[in-house]
Design a protein around this motif. Structure first.
Motif, mmCIF file in Angstrom:
data_model
loop_
_atom_site.group_PDB
_atom_site.id
_atom_site.type_symbol
_atom_site.label_atom_id
_atom_site.label_comp_id
_atom_site.label_asym_id
_atom_site.label_seq_id
_atom_site.Cartn_x
_atom_site.Cartn_y
_atom_site.Cartn_z
ATOM 1 N N THR A 130 0.830 -1.202 0.000
ATOM 2 C CA THR A 130 0.000 0.000 0.000
ATOM 3 C C THR A 130 0.864 1.252 0.000
ATOM 4 N N ARG A 135 -0.320 5.015 -1.610
ATOM 5 C CA ARG A 135 -1.593 5.185 -0.920
ATOM 6 C C ARG A 135 -1.361 5.150 0.595
ATOM 7 N N ARG A 137 -3.080 4.147 4.289
ATOM 8 C CA ARG A 137 -4.110 3.279 4.857
ATOM 9 C C ARG A 137 -5.148 4.134 5.574
ATOM 10 N N ASP A 140 -11.256 2.552 6.412
ATOM 11 C CA ASP A 140 -12.053 1.552 5.714
ATOM 12 C C ASP A 140 -11.127 0.589 4.982
ATOM 13 N N GLY A 142 -11.753 -2.207 3.542
ATOM 14 C CA GLY A 142 -12.316 -2.688 2.285
ATOM 15 C C GLY A 142 -12.096 -1.715 1.152
ATOM 16 N N GLN A 143 -12.283 -0.430 1.421
ATOM 17 C CA GLN A 143 -12.059 0.576 0.395
ATOM 18 C C GLN A 143 -10.580 0.659 0.026
ATOM 19 N N ASP A 144 -9.708 0.559 1.031
ATOM 20 C CA ASP A 144 -8.267 0.562 0.767
ATOM 21 C C ASP A 144 -7.889 -0.572 -0.180
ATOM 22 N N ARG A 146 -9.821 -2.127 -2.341
ATOM 23 C CA ARG A 146 -10.363 -1.870 -3.685
ATOM 24 C C ARG A 146 -9.500 -0.864 -4.443
ATOM 25 N N LYS A 147 -9.088 0.196 -3.763
ATOM 26 C CA LYS A 147 -8.254 1.209 -4.410
ATOM 27 C C LYS A 147 -6.912 0.623 -4.843
ATOM 28 N N GLU A 150 -7.429 -1.403 -7.896
ATOM 29 C CA GLU A 150 -7.613 -0.530 -9.054
ATOM 30 C C GLU A 150 -6.275 -0.020 -9.572
#
Length: 220
Positions: A130, A135, A137, A140, A142-144, A146-147, A150
Motif C-alpha cells: 500500500t 496510498r 491506509r 475503511d 475494504g475501500q483501501d 479496492r483502491k 484498481e
C-alpha cells in the motif's frame, strides 16, 4: 528482404507500423508481433542511424526485444518524459520473477491476475504494498483494498500497452502472459548469481529507482 539504404527501409509499409509502435514506448519481440520483430531484425542497423538523428537509440534487450531509449540530456526530450509508476514497476518486476519460475512454464506462462497480486502482497506485505503504491491506509480496509486493486489494474493495462505482457480476460478470470520484454525489469540485478533470488530481494526491499526503467516513453 535485404535493405541496402535507409530510403528503402522508410518506403516499406512495415516502417510506419514499427516506428509508431516504438515511439509509443512499445517493446517489440518475437512473441509480441513477429512481423514487426522480423522487420526490425532486418533493418536494425539502418534504423539505428535514423533514430540517432533524433537523439534516440534503438536498442535490443538481452532477450531479443527492441525498444527506444531517448537521450535523457536532450532538450526538449525527444519522446517526452513519461516514467512508470511505482506500482507499474513493482508489477513488472513481479512478472519478471514469475517468468523465471518453471511452474508457470507448464501453463504457457498464463498467470492469473490474482496470483501476481498475491505474490506482491507476499513479498511486500499488505502495508508495504500500500505504501509503495502511493496510498495511505485509511479507516475503511475494504475501500483501501479496492483502491489498491484498481491501481494494480491500471498497472497491468500500462504494461500491456508497452508490450511487456499480453492479457486474456479481466477480473478474477483474468490472466497475464509475460512476454520476453518483461525481463527488462530484471536488468538492475542481471548478472547476479541467482537472478530469481536477486529479483525477489529487489521487490521485497521495495528498491524502485527512478533510473531503473527511465525509458518507457509513450510519445507523450
Amino acid at each position: 528482404m535485404i535493405y541496402h539504404t535507409l530510403e528503402e527501409v522508410i518506403e516499406d509499409p512495415m516502417f510506419a507500423r514499427a516506428d509508431l509502435a516504438l515511439r509509443r514506448g512499445r517493446h517489440i519481440g518475437p512473441d509480441y508481433d513477429t512481423g514487426l520483430f522480423d522487420f526490425l531484425t532486418s533493418t536494425s542497423k539502418l534504423m539505428e542511424r535514423f533514430y540517432g538523428r533524433f537523439s534516440v537509440a534503438l536498442l535490443q534487450g538481452s532477450e531479443g526485444y527492441f525498444y527506444l531509449l531517448p537521450d535523457r540530456l536532450a532538450v526538449p526530450p525527444p519522446l517526452g518524459l513519461r516514467k512508470l509508476s511505482v506500482m507499474e514497476m513493482l508489477t513488472g518486476q513481479t512478472l519478471a520473477l514469475m517468468r523465471l519460475d518453471h511452474k508457470w512454464l507448464e501453463t504457457n506462462y498464463r498467470i492469473p491476475d490474482l496470483a501476481i497480486f498475491g505474490l506482491m502482497e507476499q513479498l511486500l506485505g499488505e502495508p508495504g504494498l500500500t505504501r509503495l503504491a502511493g496510498r495511505r491506509r485509511g479507516k475503511d480496509a475494504g475501500q483501501d483494498a479496492r483502491k489498491l486493486r484498481e491501481t494494480f489494474a491500471v498497472a497491468l493495462r500500462t504494461l500491456e500497452r508497452l508490450g511487456f505482457v499480453r492479457r486474456e480476460g479481466r477480473g478474477e478470470l483474468g490472466v497475464v502472459i509475460p512476454l520476453a520484454a518483461v525481463m527488462r525489469f530484471a536488468d538492475p540485478v542481471r548478472g547476479a548469481e541467482a537472478l530469481d533470488l536477486a529479483l525477489e530481494r529487489l521487490i521485497a526491499e521495495g528498491q524502485i529507482k527512478e533510473d531503473d526503467e527511465d525509458a518507457d516513453p509513450d510519445g507523450g
